[in-house]
Design a protein around this motif. Structure first.
Motif, PDB file in Angstrom:
ATOM      1  N   VAL A  79       0.827  -1.121  -0.088  1.00 18.41           N
ATOM      2  CA  VAL A  79       0.014   0.088  -0.204  1.00 18.41           C
ATOM      3  C   VAL A  79       0.780   1.329   0.088  1.00 18.41           C
ATOM      4  CG1 VAL A  79      -1.601   1.222   1.278  1.00 18.41           C
ATOM      5  CG2 VAL A  79      -1.656  -1.324   1.424  1.00 18.41           C
ATOM      6  N   LEU A  80       0.667   2.003  -0.984  1.00 20.34           N
ATOM      7  CA  LEU A  80       1.557   3.244  -0.973  1.00 20.34           C
ATOM      8  C   LEU A  80       0.584   4.568  -0.209  1.00 20.34           C
ATOM      9  CD1 LEU A  80       3.516   5.417  -2.067  1.00 20.34           C
ATOM     10  CD2 LEU A  80       2.102   5.425  -4.319  1.00 20.34           C
ATOM     11  N   ILE A  81       1.057   5.251   0.603  1.00 18.99           N
ATOM     12  CA  ILE A  81       0.414   6.378   1.186  1.00 18.99           C
ATOM     13  C   ILE A  81       0.986   7.659   1.052  1.00 18.99           C
ATOM     14  CG2 ILE A  81      -0.302   7.174   3.610  1.00 18.99           C
ATOM     15  CD1 ILE A  81      -0.240   4.258   4.563  1.00 18.99           C
ATOM     16  N   ASP A  82       0.435   8.553   0.194  1.00 21.91           N
ATOM     17  CA  ASP A  82       0.799   9.832  -0.240  1.00 21.91           C
ATOM     18  C   ASP A  82       1.732   9.579  -1.494  1.00 21.91           C
ATOM     19  OD1 ASP A  82      -1.009  10.894   1.292  1.00 21.91           O
ATOM     20  OD2 ASP A  82       0.649  11.826   2.508  1.00 21.91           O
ATOM     21  N   ALA A  83       1.659  10.245  -2.494  1.00 22.20           N
ATOM     22  CA  ALA A  83       2.386  10.449  -3.430  1.00 22.20           C
ATOM     23  C   ALA A  83       2.937  11.895  -3.775  1.00 22.20           C
ATOM     24  CB  ALA A  83       1.827   9.749  -4.963  1.00 22.20           C
ATOM     25  N   PRO A  84       3.912  12.322  -3.043  1.00 18.18           N
ATOM     26  CA  PRO A  84       4.218  13.823  -2.891  1.00 18.18           C
ATOM     27  C   PRO A  84       4.769  14.314  -4.309  1.00 18.18           C
ATOM     28  CG  PRO A  84       4.853  12.654  -0.812  1.00 18.18           C
ATOM     29  CD  PRO A  84       4.591  11.629  -1.974  1.00 18.18           C
ATOM     30  N   THR A  85       5.881  13.780  -4.647  1.00 20.80           N
ATOM     31  CA  THR A  85       6.507  14.095  -5.761  1.00 20.80           C
ATOM     32  C   THR A  85       7.590  13.080  -5.979  1.00 20.80           C
ATOM     33  OG1 THR A  85       7.854  16.037  -6.854  1.00 20.80           O
ATOM     34  CG2 THR A  85       8.499  15.381  -4.728  1.00 20.80           C
ATOM     35  N   ASP A  86       8.413  13.121  -7.084  1.00 23.52           N
ATOM     36  CA  ASP A  86       9.419  12.102  -7.554  1.00 23.52           C
ATOM     37  C   ASP A  86       8.787  10.816  -7.669  1.00 23.52           C
ATOM     38  OD1 ASP A  86      11.862  10.867  -8.015  1.00 23.52           O
ATOM     39  OD2 ASP A  86      12.710  11.749  -6.375  1.00 23.52           O
ATOM     40  N   ALA A  87       8.059  10.797  -8.681  1.00 20.65           N
ATOM     41  CA  ALA A  87       7.105   9.506  -9.004  1.00 20.65           C
ATOM     42  C   ALA A  87       8.158   8.338  -9.454  1.00 20.65           C
ATOM     43  CB  ALA A  87       6.403   9.876 -10.386  1.00 20.65           C
ATOM     44  N   ALA A  88       9.389   8.705 -10.035  1.00 17.37           N
ATOM     45  CA  ALA A  88      10.441   7.587 -10.416  1.00 17.37           C
ATOM     46  C   ALA A  88      11.071   6.896  -9.249  1.00 17.37           C
ATOM     47  CB  ALA A  88      11.706   8.353 -11.176  1.00 17.37           C
ATOM     48  N   ARG A  89      11.088   7.782  -8.209  1.00 10.56           N
ATOM     49  CA  ARG A  89      11.925   7.027  -6.828  1.00 10.56           C
ATOM     50  C   ARG A  89      10.587   6.232  -6.116  1.00 10.56           C
ATOM     51  NH1 ARG A  89      14.654  10.112  -1.860  1.00 10.56           N
ATOM     52  NH2 ARG A  89      15.152   8.220  -0.558  1.00 10.56           N
ATOM     53  N   ILE A  90       9.393   6.701  -6.261  1.00  7.75           N
ATOM     54  CA  ILE A  90       8.349   6.002  -5.696  1.00  7.75           C
ATOM     55  C   ILE A  90       7.925   4.738  -6.406  1.00  7.75           C
ATOM     56  CG2 ILE A  90       5.826   5.917  -5.329  1.00  7.75           C
ATOM     57  CD1 ILE A  90       6.162   8.996  -4.831  1.00  7.75           C
ATOM     58  N   MET A  91       8.196   4.652  -7.800  1.00  8.64           N
ATOM     59  CA  MET A  91       7.985   3.549  -8.411  1.00  8.64           C
ATOM     60  C   MET A  91       8.911   2.573  -8.269  1.00  8.64           C
ATOM     61  SD  MET A  91       5.254   3.880 -10.112  1.00  8.64           S
ATOM     62  CE  MET A  91       5.423   2.431 -11.233  1.00  8.64           C
ATOM     63  N   GLU A  92      10.289   3.050  -8.001  1.00 12.63           N
ATOM     64  CA  GLU A  92      11.451   2.164  -7.866  1.00 12.63           C
ATOM     65  C   GLU A  92      11.264   1.620  -6.497  1.00 12.63           C
ATOM     66  OE1 GLU A  92      15.223   4.114  -8.679  1.00 12.63           O
ATOM     67  OE2 GLU A  92      15.971   3.107  -6.850  1.00 12.63           O
ATOM     68  N   ALA A  93      10.643   2.335  -5.527  1.00 18.00           N
ATOM     69  CA  ALA A  93      10.308   1.758  -4.266  1.00 18.00           C
ATOM     70  C   ALA A  93       9.292   0.605  -4.294  1.00 18.00           C
ATOM     71  CB  ALA A  93      10.333   2.745  -3.192  1.00 18.00           C
ATOM     72  N   LEU A  94       8.383   0.767  -5.151  1.00 19.97           N
ATOM     73  CA  LEU A  94       7.278  -0.255  -5.356  1.00 19.97           C
ATOM     74  C   LEU A  94       7.753  -1.591  -6.038  1.00 19.97           C
ATOM     75  CD1 LEU A  94       4.437   2.295  -6.179  1.00 19.97           C
ATOM     76  CD2 LEU A  94       4.416   0.923  -4.118  1.00 19.97           C
ATOM     77  N   GLU A  95       9.055  -1.495  -6.410  1.00 24.05           N
ATOM     78  CA  GLU A  95       9.276  -2.496  -7.304  1.00 24.05           C
ATOM     79  C   GLU A  95       9.532  -3.663  -6.421  1.00 24.05           C
ATOM     80  OE1 GLU A  95      13.157  -2.089  -9.971  1.00 24.05           O
ATOM     81  OE2 GLU A  95      11.850  -0.631 -10.985  1.00 24.05           O
ATOM     82  N   ASP A 109       1.499  19.461  -1.824  1.00 27.30           N
ATOM     83  CA  ASP A 109       2.805  18.951  -1.266  1.00 27.30           C
ATOM     84  C   ASP A 109       2.626  17.191  -1.057  1.00 27.30           C
ATOM     85  OD1 ASP A 109       1.329  19.867   0.835  1.00 27.30           O
ATOM     86  OD2 ASP A 109       3.098  19.368   2.319  1.00 27.30           O
ATOM     87  N   HIS A 110       1.497  16.702  -0.885  1.00 36.14           N
ATOM     88  CA  HIS A 110       1.311  15.347  -0.909  1.00 36.14           C
ATOM     89  C   HIS A 110       0.827  14.531  -2.086  1.00 36.14           C
ATOM     90  CE1 HIS A 110       1.488  15.391   3.619  1.00 36.14           C
ATOM     91  NE2 HIS A 110       1.508  16.803   3.375  1.00 36.14           N
ATOM     92  N   VAL A 111       0.376  15.332  -3.252  1.00 36.76           N
ATOM     93  CA  VAL A 111      -0.239  14.719  -4.400  1.00 36.76           C
ATOM     94  C   VAL A 111       0.594  15.017  -5.502  1.00 36.76           C
ATOM     95  CG1 VAL A 111      -2.229  15.036  -3.241  1.00 36.76           C
ATOM     96  CG2 VAL A 111      -1.516  16.629  -4.794  1.00 36.76           C
ATOM     97  N   GLY A 112       1.628  15.566  -5.693  1.00 38.70           N
ATOM     98  CA  GLY A 112       2.181  15.998  -6.907  1.00 38.70           C
ATOM     99  C   GLY A 112       2.834  14.836  -7.981  1.00 38.70           C
ATOM    100  N   ALA A 113       2.946  13.761  -7.379  1.00 38.50           N
ATOM    101  CA  ALA A 113       3.187  12.477  -8.187  1.00 38.50           C
ATOM    102  C   ALA A 113       2.175  11.330  -8.464  1.00 38.50           C
ATOM    103  CB  ALA A 113       4.508  11.680  -7.464  1.00 38.50           C
TER     104      ALA A 113
END
Ligand SMILES: [Zn+2]
Length: 196
Positions: A31-47, A62-66
């Motif tokens: 479960v991802l909670i908040d997607a502030p910015t830096d989608a690439a880093r979030i995607m990498e962490a979800l891998e 500031d919590h929804v940018g990505a």
């Protein structure tokens, strides 16, 4: 119980927004909670995990940018409280409500409506982990000096919901360092007396 869930955490952006990913160890469901910015880093962490929900603590910019980028890349449904929906970059797929339980793999997460910073502020509990959004920080409640904020409401959210959790519950706020319920609970009256 917390052994069942791994918490991945990092902060991104100019406001040091925390990104939290809860992973059910047995199945890899996440479960991802908040997607502030830096989608690439979030995607990498979800891998390597299987994301099943994206949950929003609230819809501040500031919590929804990505959010849209991560949502499009993963196809994972987005949940938010209905009163935050029109401030999201795009409408949520489902509504979050007080008392809801969401399953991820063999684990579950309890949804708490904790308004005050904003009307649709949400907190999420699994085992001894509390993801608190901008409701509770080390040393006090989140900012309520904003048009849609209410100090009395945030105090009530903290008192009647978050502070019913056990002392050892670890509190992970939307920005900055974690704390525990046992550390913060004795200070509620001080916060009320100082008025913020
Ligand atoms: Zn924030």
């Amino acid at each position: 119980m917390s052994d069942a869930v791994e918490l991945k955490q990092f902060s991104v952006g100019d406001w040091n927004n925390n990104v939290y990913i809860l992973v059910d160890r047995a199945t890899g469901a996440s479960v991802l909670i908040d997607a502030p910015t830096d989608a690439a880093r979030i995607m990498e962490a979800l891998e390597g995990t299987n994301p099943v929900y994206i949950l929003m603590t609230h819809a501040d910019r500031d919590h929804v940018g990505a959010l849209d980028e991560v949502r499009q890349a993963t196809g994972v449904p987005v949940g938010a409280h209905p009163t935050e929906a029109d401030r999201l970059p795009s409408p949520p797929d489902f509504e979050l409500q007080e008392g809801q339980t969401l399953q991820f793999g063999n684990s579950e997460l309890r949804v708490m409506h904790t308004p005050g910073h904003s009307p649709g502020g949400m907190s999420f509990v699994t085992g001894d982990i509390l993801i608190a959004g901008d409701t509770l920080f080390p040393g006090g409640p989140g900012n309520t000096k904003r048009p849609d904020g209410s100090f009395d409401t945030i105090v009530e959210s903290i008192r009647s919901k978050l502070f019913t959790l056990p002392d050892e519950t670890r509190v992970y706020p939307g920005h900055g360092d974690p704390t525990t319920i046992g550390t913060e609970r004795p200070h509620l009256q001080e916060w009320i007396d100082r008025g913020w």
